[in-house]
Design an enzyme around this catalytic site. Sequence first.
Site, PDB file in Angstrom:
ATOM      1  N   LYS A 119       0.805  -1.226   0.000  1.00 18.59           N
ATOM      2  CA  LYS A 119       0.000   0.000   0.000  1.00 18.59           C
ATOM      3  C   LYS A 119       0.844   1.286   0.000  1.00 18.59           C
ATOM      4  O   LYS A 119       0.399   2.340   0.467  1.00 18.59           O
ATOM      5  CB  LYS A 119      -0.981   0.057   1.191  1.00 18.59           C
ATOM      6  CG  LYS A 119      -1.728  -1.201   1.517  1.00 18.59           C
ATOM      7  CD  LYS A 119      -2.155  -2.029   0.350  1.00 18.59           C
ATOM      8  CE  LYS A 119      -3.174  -1.389  -0.565  1.00 18.59           C
ATOM      9  NZ  LYS A 119      -3.482  -2.313  -1.701  1.00 18.59           N
ATOM     10  N   HIS A 184       7.280  -7.662  -2.089  1.00 19.50           N
ATOM     11  CA  HIS A 184       7.063  -6.937  -0.833  1.00 19.50           C
ATOM     12  C   HIS A 184       8.101  -7.368   0.203  1.00 19.50           C
ATOM     13  O   HIS A 184       8.073  -6.882   1.340  1.00 19.50           O
ATOM     14  CB  HIS A 184       5.671  -7.233  -0.273  1.00 19.50           C
ATOM     15  CG  HIS A 184       4.547  -6.551  -1.004  1.00 19.50           C
ATOM     16  ND1 HIS A 184       4.621  -5.257  -1.458  1.00 19.50           N
ATOM     17  CD2 HIS A 184       3.300  -6.991  -1.345  1.00 19.50           C
ATOM     18  CE1 HIS A 184       3.482  -4.927  -2.053  1.00 19.50           C
ATOM     19  NE2 HIS A 184       2.671  -5.959  -1.997  1.00 19.50           N
ATOM     20  N   SER A 216      -4.607   3.402   3.744  1.00 22.67           N
ATOM     21  CA  SER A 216      -4.785   2.653   2.503  1.00 22.67           C
ATOM     22  C   SER A 216      -4.957   1.159   2.804  1.00 22.67           C
ATOM     23  O   SER A 216      -5.803   0.482   2.216  1.00 22.67           O
ATOM     24  CB  SER A 216      -3.577   2.892   1.593  1.00 22.67           C
ATOM     25  OG  SER A 216      -3.768   2.265   0.354  1.00 22.67           O
ATOM     26  N   TYR A 270       6.324   8.048  -2.538  1.00 15.14           N
ATOM     27  CA  TYR A 270       5.010   8.199  -3.161  1.00 15.14           C
ATOM     28  C   TYR A 270       4.619   9.672  -3.276  1.00 15.14           C
ATOM     29  O   TYR A 270       4.149  10.126  -4.325  1.00 15.14           O
ATOM     30  CB  TYR A 270       3.988   7.421  -2.329  1.00 15.14           C
ATOM     31  CG  TYR A 270       2.579   7.434  -2.853  1.00 15.14           C
ATOM     32  CD1 TYR A 270       2.180   6.564  -3.851  1.00 15.14           C
ATOM     33  CD2 TYR A 270       1.642   8.329  -2.330  1.00 15.14           C
ATOM     34  CE1 TYR A 270       0.872   6.580  -4.328  1.00 15.14           C
ATOM     35  CE2 TYR A 270       0.336   8.354  -2.793  1.00 15.14           C
ATOM     36  CZ  TYR A 270      -0.048   7.471  -3.796  1.00 15.14           C
ATOM     37  OH  TYR A 270      -1.339   7.495  -4.260  1.00 15.14           O
TER      38      TYR A 270
HETATM   39  P1  PAP Z   1      -0.271  -3.140  -3.191  1.00 16.15           P
HETATM   40  O1  PAP Z   1       0.975  -2.999  -2.388  1.00 16.15           O
HETATM   41  O2  PAP Z   1      -1.311  -4.017  -2.569  1.00 16.15           O
HETATM   42  O3  PAP Z   1      -0.015  -3.485  -4.625  1.00 16.15           O
HETATM   43  P2  PAP Z   1      -0.355  -0.330  -3.663  1.00 16.15           P
HETATM   44  O4  PAP Z   1      -0.490  -0.195  -5.116  1.00 16.15           O
HETATM   45  O5  PAP Z   1       0.979  -0.127  -3.063  1.00 16.15           O
HETATM   46  O6  PAP Z   1      -0.977  -1.710  -3.196  1.00 16.15           O
HETATM   47  O7  PAP Z   1      -1.278   0.685  -2.907  1.00 16.15           O
HETATM   48  C1  PAP Z   1      -2.478   1.172  -3.407  1.00 16.15           C
HETATM   49  C2  PAP Z   1      -2.435   2.660  -3.178  1.00 16.15           C
HETATM   50  O8  PAP Z   1      -1.782   3.276  -4.278  1.00 16.15           O
HETATM   51  C3  PAP Z   1      -3.818   3.219  -3.107  1.00 16.15           C
HETATM   52  O9  PAP Z   1      -3.733   4.342  -2.243  1.00 16.15           O
HETATM   53  P3  PAP Z   1      -5.010   4.930  -1.463  1.00 16.15           P
HETATM   54  O10 PAP Z   1      -5.686   3.796  -0.779  1.00 16.15           O
HETATM   55  O11 PAP Z   1      -4.462   5.921  -0.498  1.00 16.15           O
HETATM   56  O12 PAP Z   1      -5.870   5.563  -2.492  1.00 16.15           O
HETATM   57  C4  PAP Z   1      -4.044   3.618  -4.550  1.00 16.15           C
HETATM   58  O13 PAP Z   1      -5.041   4.580  -4.738  1.00 16.15           O
HETATM   59  C5  PAP Z   1      -2.690   4.159  -4.916  1.00 16.15           C
HETATM   60  N1  PAP Z   1      -2.467   4.138  -6.362  1.00 16.15           N
HETATM   61  C6  PAP Z   1      -2.652   3.098  -7.208  1.00 16.15           C
HETATM   62  N2  PAP Z   1      -2.344   3.458  -8.462  1.00 16.15           N
HETATM   63  C7  PAP Z   1      -1.952   4.743  -8.414  1.00 16.15           C
HETATM   64  C8  PAP Z   1      -1.522   5.681  -9.397  1.00 16.15           C
HETATM   65  N3  PAP Z   1      -1.448   5.349 -10.678  1.00 16.15           N
HETATM   66  N4  PAP Z   1      -1.190   6.924  -8.987  1.00 16.15           N
HETATM   67  C9  PAP Z   1      -1.264   7.276  -7.691  1.00 16.15           C
HETATM   68  N5  PAP Z   1      -1.673   6.426  -6.713  1.00 16.15           N
HETATM   69  C10 PAP Z   1      -2.017   5.174  -7.072  1.00 16.15           C
END
Ligand code: PAP
Length: 374
Positions: A119, A184, A216, A270
């Site tokens: 996340k 991860h 998140s 990020y």
């Molecule tokens: P994961 O580790 O399970 O793959 P990950 O992609 O790291 O998850 O985290 C998802 C977060 O990245 C979400 O944040 P939020 O809950 O605060 O909204 C998601 O919205 C955000 N995210 C995914 N894709 C993008 C993107 N293209 N640009 C910016 N933020 C993104």
Amino acid sequence: SEPLQEQHSTTTTYVVVSISCSPRSSMAKAPGASLGPVPFADVEADSGLVSGVPEQLPEEHADADLVSALPSAPMAMGISNLRFYEGCWLPEWSVPAAVALQRRFEPRRDDVIVASFPKCGTTWVNALTFATMARRAYPAAGAGHPLLRLNPHQCIPFLEGLFGSRRGEAKLEALPSPRVMNTHMPLAMIPRAAAPGGGGCKVVYVCREPKDMVVSRWHFHRQLHPELAFADVFEAVCSGAVAYGPVWDHMLGYWSASTARPDSVLFLRYEELLRDPAEHVRALARFVGLPFSGAEEDAGAVHDIVKLCSFGHLKNLEANKTGHVNPILQIPRGALFRKGAAGDWVNHMTPEMARRLDEIVADKLHASGLTFHE
Ligand code: PAP
């Protein structure tokens, strides 16, 4: 049968046009071909191994004793109990994978590993890295781009989803170079990836402000456990006993390596990516040895990648609106694209909670040079 997507622009002349119509996977297998990574889902018929936990038990049966002897913590969220292995709380299913990675993962020099605490921007950096490295075969503004029909996680194999099963490891081995992979795992589980003596591969790490990571994570896991209390996720993160945690140790491992070996480990944040994605795409391209040429800059290649991988664009693609994160983790893919912003913690944490987590993190990161400023 794939959903048709809007074509962003037609300014794609910065690529070598003679390669753009060829079947991608067969070209990548040609000796000496180096057109960028192959979308993993295109060469991987068994989607059970795409960004998921292994579909079969690890073959190292002796490791079962090792796993059961480790300290454990109950599942607060997610799908697996936790086991404490070499300083990290790992999902139980992934411990054999961690052992196998430590034993056998031999990076190729042109491998790139996208590493993250969950996340913290995994999906985004997966997409940016894939699009940047694959741009010669797949111009980002092209109508046939894999990211228009595949979720970013489907383009990049998940290391711990493959290691620990001989079938999975063979699939990774069969993947043509250059490979882009995702993990991860803390750096300690992939010791040869950015080895101090050199000879490893490149690692792109993305970290995120921890309070936003908690928010998140809570939203994500509430998809599986609607009753999950925010306070429980918060407490788990503060205690360190959360999958791949403690988060501070995870960050510190990659941070230290990035300061000692900046050519091997790129440390991204990020919030900085949100602030200036184009500059980070340029840095990413330089880091992986594929800097943008003047002609590419003039043609808008950086902008095209930023646009292709932007939250607003990816979120609305059919590939990201339908299906699940993986066959085991039955969370809708849409949950990977929730808000995509910095600072959402103010809507979920009391000032006391925020102060407490800030203090824990600041204390753990003390003297490392890694800080989080609002
Ligand atoms: P994961 O580790 O399970 O793959 P990950 O992609 O790291 O998850 O985290 C998802 C977060 O990245 C979400 O944040 P939020 O809950 O605060 O909204 C998601 O919205 C955000 N995210 C995914 N894709 C993008 C993107 N293209 N640009 C910016 N933020 C993104």
